[in-house]
Scaffold this motif. Sequence first.
Motif, PDB file in Angstrom:
ATOM      1  N   VAL A 269       0.825  -1.214   0.000  1.00 51.71           N
ATOM      2  CA  VAL A 269       0.000   0.000   0.000  1.00 51.71           C
ATOM      3  C   VAL A 269       0.857   1.261   0.000  1.00 51.71           C
ATOM      4  O   VAL A 269       0.628   2.191  -0.756  1.00 51.71           O
ATOM      5  CB  VAL A 269      -0.965  -0.001   1.203  1.00 51.71           C
ATOM      6  N   MET A 270       1.858   1.298   0.892  1.00 55.78           N
ATOM      7  CA  MET A 270       2.708   2.484   1.031  1.00 55.78           C
ATOM      8  C   MET A 270       3.983   2.073   1.750  1.00 55.78           C
ATOM      9  O   MET A 270       4.048   0.989   2.332  1.00 55.78           O
ATOM     10  CB  MET A 270       1.976   3.590   1.804  1.00 55.78           C
ATOM     11  N   PRO A 271       5.012   2.914   1.742  1.00 56.21           N
ATOM     12  CA  PRO A 271       6.240   2.585   2.470  1.00 56.21           C
ATOM     13  C   PRO A 271       5.957   2.334   3.950  1.00 56.21           C
ATOM     14  O   PRO A 271       5.089   2.979   4.551  1.00 56.21           O
ATOM     15  CB  PRO A 271       7.118   3.826   2.270  1.00 56.21           C
ATOM     16  N   LEU A 272       6.711   1.401   4.522  1.00 61.85           N
ATOM     17  CA  LEU A 272       6.459   0.979   5.901  1.00 61.85           C
ATOM     18  C   LEU A 272       6.485   2.128   6.912  1.00 61.85           C
ATOM     19  O   LEU A 272       5.590   2.189   7.777  1.00 61.85           O
ATOM     20  CB  LEU A 272       7.471  -0.112   6.287  1.00 61.85           C
ATOM     21  N   PRO A 273       7.442   3.064   6.858  1.00 65.16           N
ATOM     22  CA  PRO A 273       7.415   4.157   7.847  1.00 65.16           C
ATOM     23  C   PRO A 273       6.119   4.967   7.801  1.00 65.16           C
ATOM     24  O   PRO A 273       5.601   5.368   8.846  1.00 65.16           O
ATOM     25  CB  PRO A 273       8.625   5.020   7.451  1.00 65.16           C
ATOM     26  N   ASN A 274       5.596   5.196   6.601  1.00 66.78           N
ATOM     27  CA  ASN A 274       4.329   5.946   6.462  1.00 66.78           C
ATOM     28  C   ASN A 274       3.173   5.153   7.063  1.00 66.78           C
ATOM     29  O   ASN A 274       2.296   5.708   7.730  1.00 66.78           O
ATOM     30  CB  ASN A 274       4.028   6.222   4.996  1.00 66.78           C
ATOM     31  N   LEU A 275       3.170   3.845   6.797  1.00 66.13           N
ATOM     32  CA  LEU A 275       2.104   2.983   7.324  1.00 66.13           C
ATOM     33  C   LEU A 275       2.122   2.970   8.849  1.00 66.13           C
ATOM     34  O   LEU A 275       1.076   3.079   9.494  1.00 66.13           O
ATOM     35  CB  LEU A 275       2.271   1.570   6.770  1.00 66.13           C
TER      36      LEU A 275
ATOM     37  N   LYS B 117       9.435 -15.255  -6.082  1.00 63.95           N
ATOM     38  CA  LYS B 117      10.813 -14.844  -5.811  1.00 63.95           C
ATOM     39  C   LYS B 117      10.874 -13.325  -5.672  1.00 63.95           C
ATOM     40  O   LYS B 117      10.227 -12.601  -6.415  1.00 63.95           O
ATOM     41  CB  LYS B 117      11.740 -15.323  -6.932  1.00 63.95           C
ATOM     42  N   GLU B 118      11.640 -12.877  -4.683  1.00 62.83           N
ATOM     43  CA  GLU B 118      11.792 -11.450  -4.378  1.00 62.83           C
ATOM     44  C   GLU B 118      10.509 -10.818  -3.840  1.00 62.83           C
ATOM     45  O   GLU B 118      10.326  -9.603  -3.911  1.00 62.83           O
ATOM     46  CB  GLU B 118      12.306 -10.662  -5.594  1.00 62.83           C
ATOM     47  N   LYS B 119       9.624 -11.667  -3.306  1.00 62.25           N
ATOM     48  CA  LYS B 119       8.445 -11.151  -2.598  1.00 62.25           C
ATOM     49  C   LYS B 119       8.547 -11.589  -1.137  1.00 62.25           C
ATOM     50  O   LYS B 119       9.026 -12.678  -0.839  1.00 62.25           O
ATOM     51  CB  LYS B 119       7.162 -11.641  -3.255  1.00 62.25           C
ATOM     52  N   HIS B 120       8.090 -10.727  -0.249  1.00 59.24           N
ATOM     53  CA  HIS B 120       8.375 -10.914   1.176  1.00 59.24           C
ATOM     54  C   HIS B 120       7.137 -10.656   2.044  1.00 59.24           C
ATOM     55  O   HIS B 120       6.241  -9.905   1.683  1.00 59.24           O
ATOM     56  CB  HIS B 120       9.476  -9.939   1.642  1.00 59.24           C
ATOM     57  N   VAL B 121       7.168 -11.294   3.230  1.00 62.31           N
ATOM     58  CA  VAL B 121       6.244 -10.940   4.306  1.00 62.31           C
ATOM     59  C   VAL B 121       7.047 -10.154   5.337  1.00 62.31           C
ATOM     60  O   VAL B 121       8.100 -10.628   5.805  1.00 62.31           O
ATOM     61  CB  VAL B 121       5.630 -12.183   4.991  1.00 62.31           C
ATOM     62  N   ILE B 122       6.591  -8.972   5.668  1.00 64.73           N
ATOM     63  CA  ILE B 122       7.256  -8.123   6.649  1.00 64.73           C
ATOM     64  C   ILE B 122       6.416  -8.122   7.925  1.00 64.73           C
ATOM     65  O   ILE B 122       5.222  -7.809   7.882  1.00 64.73           O
ATOM     66  CB  ILE B 122       7.371  -6.670   6.143  1.00 64.73           C
ATOM     67  N   TYR B 123       7.056  -8.464   9.044  1.00 63.19           N
ATOM     68  CA  TYR B 123       6.354  -8.413  10.331  1.00 63.19           C
ATOM     69  C   TYR B 123       7.048  -7.410  11.236  1.00 63.19           C
ATOM     70  O   TYR B 123       8.260  -7.472  11.445  1.00 63.19           O
ATOM     71  CB  TYR B 123       6.339  -9.802  10.989  1.00 63.19           C
ATOM     72  N   LEU B 124       6.264  -6.485  11.745  1.00 64.98           N
ATOM     73  CA  LEU B 124       6.800  -5.443  12.637  1.00 64.98           C
ATOM     74  C   LEU B 124       5.938  -5.360  13.892  1.00 64.98           C
ATOM     75  O   LEU B 124       4.789  -4.917  13.833  1.00 64.98           O
ATOM     76  CB  LEU B 124       6.796  -4.083  11.922  1.00 64.98           C
ATOM     77  N   PRO B 125       6.455  -5.824  15.036  1.00 69.54           N
ATOM     78  CA  PRO B 125       5.683  -5.682  16.275  1.00 69.54           C
ATOM     79  C   PRO B 125       5.588  -4.214  16.660  1.00 69.54           C
ATOM     80  O   PRO B 125       6.534  -3.444  16.486  1.00 69.54           O
ATOM     81  CB  PRO B 125       6.505  -6.474  17.299  1.00 69.54           C
ATOM     82  N   LEU B 126       4.430  -3.812  17.174  1.00 62.94           N
ATOM     83  CA  LEU B 126       4.233  -2.415  17.586  1.00 62.94           C
ATOM     84  C   LEU B 126       3.704  -2.358  19.006  1.00 62.94           C
ATOM     85  O   LEU B 126       2.879  -3.175  19.385  1.00 62.94           O
ATOM     86  CB  LEU B 126       3.250  -1.712  16.643  1.00 62.94           C
TER      87      LEU B 126
ATOM     88  N   ILE C 277      12.961  -0.649   5.507  1.00 65.60           N
ATOM     89  CA  ILE C 277      12.932  -1.304   6.830  1.00 65.60           C
ATOM     90  C   ILE C 277      14.059  -0.821   7.742  1.00 65.60           C
ATOM     91  O   ILE C 277      14.078  -1.160   8.923  1.00 65.60           O
ATOM     92  CB  ILE C 277      12.971  -2.842   6.708  1.00 65.60           C
ATOM     93  N   ARG C 278      14.962   0.010   7.205  1.00 64.40           N
ATOM     94  CA  ARG C 278      16.119   0.450   7.996  1.00 64.40           C
ATOM     95  C   ARG C 278      15.731   1.086   9.328  1.00 64.40           C
ATOM     96  O   ARG C 278      16.354   0.799  10.353  1.00 64.40           O
ATOM     97  CB  ARG C 278      16.986   1.404   7.175  1.00 64.40           C
ATOM     98  N   PRO C 279      14.680   1.929   9.381  1.00 62.00           N
ATOM     99  CA  PRO C 279      14.338   2.536  10.673  1.00 62.00           C
ATOM    100  C   PRO C 279      13.916   1.514  11.735  1.00 62.00           C
ATOM    101  O   PRO C 279      13.911   1.830  12.927  1.00 62.00           O
ATOM    102  CB  PRO C 279      13.167   3.467  10.329  1.00 62.00           C
ATOM    103  N   PHE C 280      13.561   0.314  11.293  1.00 62.02           N
ATOM    104  CA  PHE C 280      13.040  -0.702  12.226  1.00 62.02           C
ATOM    105  C   PHE C 280      13.932  -1.957  12.267  1.00 62.02           C
ATOM    106  O   PHE C 280      13.504  -3.013  12.699  1.00 62.02           O
ATOM    107  CB  PHE C 280      11.629  -1.130  11.788  1.00 62.02           C
ATOM    108  N   HIS C 281      15.202  -1.799  11.812  1.00 64.55           N
ATOM    109  CA  HIS C 281      16.017  -2.990  11.551  1.00 64.55           C
ATOM    110  C   HIS C 281      16.228  -3.869  12.777  1.00 64.55           C
ATOM    111  O   HIS C 281      16.453  -5.067  12.652  1.00 64.55           O
ATOM    112  CB  HIS C 281      17.380  -2.587  10.956  1.00 64.55           C
ATOM    113  N   LYS C 282      16.113  -3.314  13.988  1.00 62.34           N
ATOM    114  CA  LYS C 282      16.351  -4.112  15.192  1.00 62.34           C
ATOM    115  C   LYS C 282      15.179  -5.019  15.538  1.00 62.34           C
ATOM    116  O   LYS C 282      15.346  -6.006  16.253  1.00 62.34           O
ATOM    117  CB  LYS C 282      16.667  -3.202  16.382  1.00 62.34           C
TER     118      LYS C 282
END
Length: 208
Positions: free
Chosen positions: A139-145, A199-208, A177-182
């Motif tokens: 939908v949009m870049p992760l930091p914006n989301l 290939k080259e598709k990913h699932v990104i998980y970010l706990p909040l 993902i750099r702002p959340f790399h840890k």
Amino acid sequence: MAADIIFKYFPDLTADQLRQFEMLDTLYRDWNAKINVISRKDIDQLYEHHVLHSLAIAKTIGFRPGTEILDFGTGGGFPGIPLAILFPECQFKLIDGTGKKIRVAQEVSDAIGLKNCHPEHLRGEDEKGKFDFVVSRAVMPLPNLVKIVRKNISKTQKNALPNGIICLKGGDLQAEIRPFHKIVETTDISTFFNEEWFKEKHVIYLPL
């Protein structure tokens, strides 16, 4: 049958779930002829590129009964509708800022008899509810989301994974993902599904 690719990776579907998945092809073809929610050249790849792609989230987490999920920017119902079929004991709210796309999601959901899927014409900034997870598909870049949906993540934990964002993305994600790399976790979808397209598709998980 085109829906066989779903059964290949999710062999324990009930007869009702199989019926719901099989109905998607005709429904999306009919609606796509009226309202373009899937690119014309992509509609023949509905199950691989849209339905199965959405279900990569289910390979990352098995939502427990009672989990509440917000599909942010659902378009015509992805990933929300395939996930709602797979997890009938969870509740899914699907939002999008484009009314005609939400109409398609609502009509498809009604036609296959989903009781746990609630599309609404709404911008993410205006969503006030609390959810265990927010899911989205490119939908949009992760930091914006994160800025928009942080307010919507519930503090009450119900699942093995802590509450947060799970999104589907492709290509090079390093800058995003750099702002959340840890804390961010990136999983290649090709570890779940062996079709070349993943290939080259990913699932990104970010706990909040």
